[in-house]
Design an enzyme around this catalytic site. Structure first.
Site, PDB file in Angstrom:
ATOM      1  N   SER A 142       1.084  -1.114   0.061  1.00 11.26           N
ATOM      2  CA  SER A 142      -0.239  -0.050  -0.014  1.00 11.26           C
ATOM      3  C   SER A 142       0.813   1.139   0.091  1.00 11.26           C
ATOM      4  O   SER A 142       2.106   1.193   0.424  1.00 11.26           O
ATOM      5  CB  SER A 142      -0.672  -0.036   1.339  1.00 11.26           C
ATOM      6  OG  SER A 142      -1.469   1.287   1.580  1.00 11.26           O
ATOM      7  N   TYR A 160      -0.966  -1.409  10.289  1.00 12.68           N
ATOM      8  CA  TYR A 160      -1.056  -1.363   8.806  1.00 12.68           C
ATOM      9  C   TYR A 160       0.021  -0.872   7.793  1.00 12.68           C
ATOM     10  O   TYR A 160       0.634  -1.578   7.110  1.00 12.68           O
ATOM     11  CB  TYR A 160      -2.460  -0.987   8.140  1.00 12.68           C
ATOM     12  CG  TYR A 160      -2.906  -1.150   6.854  1.00 12.68           C
ATOM     13  CD1 TYR A 160      -3.404  -2.373   6.424  1.00 12.68           C
ATOM     14  CD2 TYR A 160      -2.726  -0.218   5.954  1.00 12.68           C
ATOM     15  CE1 TYR A 160      -3.601  -2.718   5.078  1.00 12.68           C
ATOM     16  CE2 TYR A 160      -2.919  -0.299   4.529  1.00 12.68           C
ATOM     17  CZ  TYR A 160      -3.712  -1.803   3.967  1.00 12.68           C
ATOM     18  OH  TYR A 160      -3.899  -1.990   2.881  1.00 12.68           O
TER      19      TYR A 160
HETATM   20  N1  LIG Z   1      -8.383  -1.121  -1.884  1.00 10.41           N
HETATM   21  C1  LIG Z   1      -7.371  -0.230  -1.785  1.00 10.41           C
HETATM   22  O1  LIG Z   1      -7.623   0.877  -1.888  1.00 10.41           O
HETATM   23  C2  LIG Z   1      -6.167  -0.987  -1.249  1.00 10.41           C
HETATM   24  C3  LIG Z   1      -5.031   0.041  -1.085  1.00 10.41           C
HETATM   25  C4  LIG Z   1      -3.787  -0.274  -0.713  1.00 10.41           C
HETATM   26  C5  LIG Z   1      -3.593  -1.668  -0.513  1.00 10.41           C
HETATM   27  N2  LIG Z   1      -4.689  -2.550  -0.669  1.00 10.41           N
HETATM   28  C6  LIG Z   1      -4.391  -3.939  -0.324  1.00 10.41           C
HETATM   29  O2  LIG Z   1      -4.695  -4.783  -1.736  1.00 10.41           O
HETATM   30  C7  LIG Z   1      -5.137  -6.192  -1.040  1.00 10.41           C
HETATM   31  C8  LIG Z   1      -6.273  -6.533  -1.562  1.00 10.41           C
HETATM   32  O3  LIG Z   1      -7.423  -5.681  -0.875  1.00 10.41           O
HETATM   33  P1  LIG Z   1      -8.599  -5.227  -1.477  1.00 10.41           P
HETATM   34  O4  LIG Z   1      -8.755  -3.698  -1.588  1.00 10.41           O
HETATM   35  O5  LIG Z   1      -9.058  -5.890  -2.779  1.00 10.41           O
HETATM   36  O6  LIG Z   1      -9.695  -5.613  -0.102  1.00 10.41           O
HETATM   37  P2  LIG Z   1     -10.961  -6.739   0.034  1.00 10.41           P
HETATM   38  O7  LIG Z   1     -11.883  -6.595  -1.242  1.00 10.41           O
HETATM   39  O8  LIG Z   1     -11.494  -6.557   1.306  1.00 10.41           O
HETATM   40  O9  LIG Z   1      -9.811  -8.018  -0.278  1.00 10.41           O
HETATM   41  C9  LIG Z   1      -9.236  -8.720   0.685  1.00 10.41           C
HETATM   42  C10 LIG Z   1      -9.098 -10.168   0.391  1.00 10.41           C
HETATM   43  O10 LIG Z   1      -8.265 -10.823   1.425  1.00 10.41           O
HETATM   44  C11 LIG Z   1      -9.041 -11.818   1.859  1.00 10.41           C
HETATM   45  N3  LIG Z   1      -8.769 -12.120   3.469  1.00 10.41           N
HETATM   46  C12 LIG Z   1      -8.941 -11.401   4.264  1.00 10.41           C
HETATM   47  N4  LIG Z   1      -8.654 -11.903   5.453  1.00 10.41           N
HETATM   48  C13 LIG Z   1      -8.070 -12.943   5.233  1.00 10.41           C
HETATM   49  C14 LIG Z   1      -7.491 -14.293   5.850  1.00 10.41           C
HETATM   50  N5  LIG Z   1      -7.476 -13.974   7.080  1.00 10.41           N
HETATM   51  N6  LIG Z   1      -7.369 -15.341   5.372  1.00 10.41           N
HETATM   52  C15 LIG Z   1      -7.149 -15.496   3.842  1.00 10.41           C
HETATM   53  N7  LIG Z   1      -7.731 -14.378   3.201  1.00 10.41           N
HETATM   54  C16 LIG Z   1      -8.189 -13.140   3.910  1.00 10.41           C
HETATM   55  C17 LIG Z   1     -10.341 -11.556   1.731  1.00 10.41           C
HETATM   56  O11 LIG Z   1     -11.166 -12.889   1.596  1.00 10.41           O
HETATM   57  P3  LIG Z   1     -12.121 -13.407   2.745  1.00 10.41           P
HETATM   58  O12 LIG Z   1     -12.638 -12.536   3.598  1.00 10.41           O
HETATM   59  O13 LIG Z   1     -12.836 -14.530   1.810  1.00 10.41           O
HETATM   60  O14 LIG Z   1     -10.910 -14.200   3.549  1.00 10.41           O
HETATM   61  C18 LIG Z   1     -10.508 -10.779   0.215  1.00 10.41           C
HETATM   62  O15 LIG Z   1     -10.301 -11.860  -0.724  1.00 10.41           O
HETATM   63  C19 LIG Z   1      -4.793  -5.926   0.581  1.00 10.41           C
HETATM   64  O16 LIG Z   1      -3.746  -6.427   1.019  1.00 10.41           O
HETATM   65  C20 LIG Z   1      -5.026  -4.411   0.873  1.00 10.41           C
HETATM   66  O17 LIG Z   1      -4.314  -4.000   2.069  1.00 10.41           O
HETATM   67  C21 LIG Z   1      -5.918  -2.339  -0.957  1.00 10.41           C
END
Ligand SMILES: NC(=O)c1ccc[n+]([C@@H]2O[C@H](COP(=O)([O-])OP(=O)(O)OC[C@H]3O[C@@H](n4cnc5c(N)ncnc54)[C@H](OP(=O)(O)O)[C@@H]3O)[C@@H](O)[C@H]2O)c1
Length: 269
Positions: free
Chosen positions: A159, A174
């Site tokens: 991130s 985080y």
């Molecule tokens: N969206 C943004 O703006 C943003 C910005 C910076 C970084 N990121 C990073 O991008 C990545 C993806 O995030 P996203 O934005 O796509 O959010 P998201 O839609 O909430 O996806 C998070 C994913 O992680 C999985 N997950 C969470 N806890 C888990 C666990 N204990 N075991 C296995 N899987 C787990 C969730 O699946 P389940 O709930 O089914 O387990 C889901 O598939 C993350 O690492 C996040 O920190 C996102």
């Protein structure tokens, strides 16, 4: 196929097949964590479109089964916070598909929005387990398979908060976990370069997903995002997917140890 364009003086050979081959993942086995939603799901679909056989990993089995059915992949339900079980994931993929040559660590979460001075230790530990330790353990687990075939690509999803502070959205643990991924990336890249295993990180800015949905529901927050993002449009999952496809395929074969920021210019200001 090579075609030519331009005037008589400036003939340019365009080899579209060679360009497409740079992103071709035909037959390669990939693991994508966090594939039940958001960025991970988009990455899984894109890798499959490029020809990879993809094992999709998260906790919600129903979503994974549906996605795996659509992309011809393998669903592996796993709670990555349970570090004692993470080791079983890679052998399951090797058995169900074949040994993985690509690992995308996209699963992640934010467990507290308390200010730094008040973050509970339990939330700090949960953050580190899921966001930093699980990717490290998965990298360790894929290493022998990648070494055996003499190539591999690992992409960690961090991130921009691993690089800069984000005013108004407290996220100390985080941010530390995501910065840790960049340090881990550089170190693994150097240690494993001799095996042609490349390790990189993609650092997203702000994208709509489950984790960020509260932000996108507030007009005030949306205005904050617009004001701080130089590019005029909202980022989409495709913007992350492009960076990941570059890094895992031959197009990125000389890139390792890097953190690639995809944020519409947020950190460039
Ligand atoms: N969206 C943004 O703006 C943003 C910005 C910076 C970084 N990121 C990073 O991008 C990545 C993806 O995030 P996203 O934005 O796509 O959010 P998201 O839609 O909430 O996806 C998070 C994913 O992680 C999985 N997950 C969470 N806890 C888990 C666990 N204990 N075991 C296995 N899987 C787990 C969730 O699946 P389940 O709930 O089914 O387990 C889901 O598939 C993350 O690492 C996040 O920190 C996102």
């Amino acid at each position: 196929m090579a075609t030519f364009c331009g005037g008589r003086e400036t003939r340019v050979a365009l080899d579209r097949d060679a360009a497409a081959r740079m992103f071709d993942l035909d037959g390669r086995v990939a693991i994508v964590t966090g594939a039940s939603s958001g960025l991970g799901a988009s990455v899984a679909r894109a890798l499959a479109s490029a020809g990879a056989r993809v094992a999709v990993v998260a906790r919600r089995r129903d979503r994974l089964t549906e996605l795996a059915g659509r992309i011809g992949g393998l669903a592996v339900a796993c709670d990555l916070s349970d570090l004692d079980r993470v080791g079983a994931l890679v052998p399951a993929v090797a058995e169900g598909l074949e040994p993985p040559e690509i690992l995308v660590n996209a699963a992640g979460n934010m467990f507290t929005t308390e200010r730094a001075e008040s973050e509970p230790l339990d939330a700090v530990r949960r953050t580190m387990d899921l966001n930093l330790l699980a990717p490290f353990l998965l990298a360790q687990a894929v290493f022998p398979h990648m070494r055996a075939v003499g190539r591999g690509a690992i992409v960690n999803v961090s991130s921009i908060s691993g690089r800069v502070g984000i005013p108004g959205i407290p996220q100390a643990s985080y941010a530390a976990s995501k910065a840790g991924l960049s340090g881990l990336t550089a170190e693994l890249a150097v240690q494993w370069a001799r095996h042609s295993i490349r390790v990189n990180t993609v650092a997203p800015g702000f994208f709509r997903s489950e984790i960020t949905s509260p932000l996108y529901e507030s007009e005030r927050a949306l205005e904050y995002l617009r004001r701080n993002t130089p590019l005029p449009t909202e980022g989409t999952a495709d913007d992350i997917v492009g960076a990941v496809l570059w890094l895992v395929g031959d197009a990125g074969r000389y890139v390792t140890g890097q953190t690639v920021v995809v944020d519409g210019g947020w950190t460039a200001r």
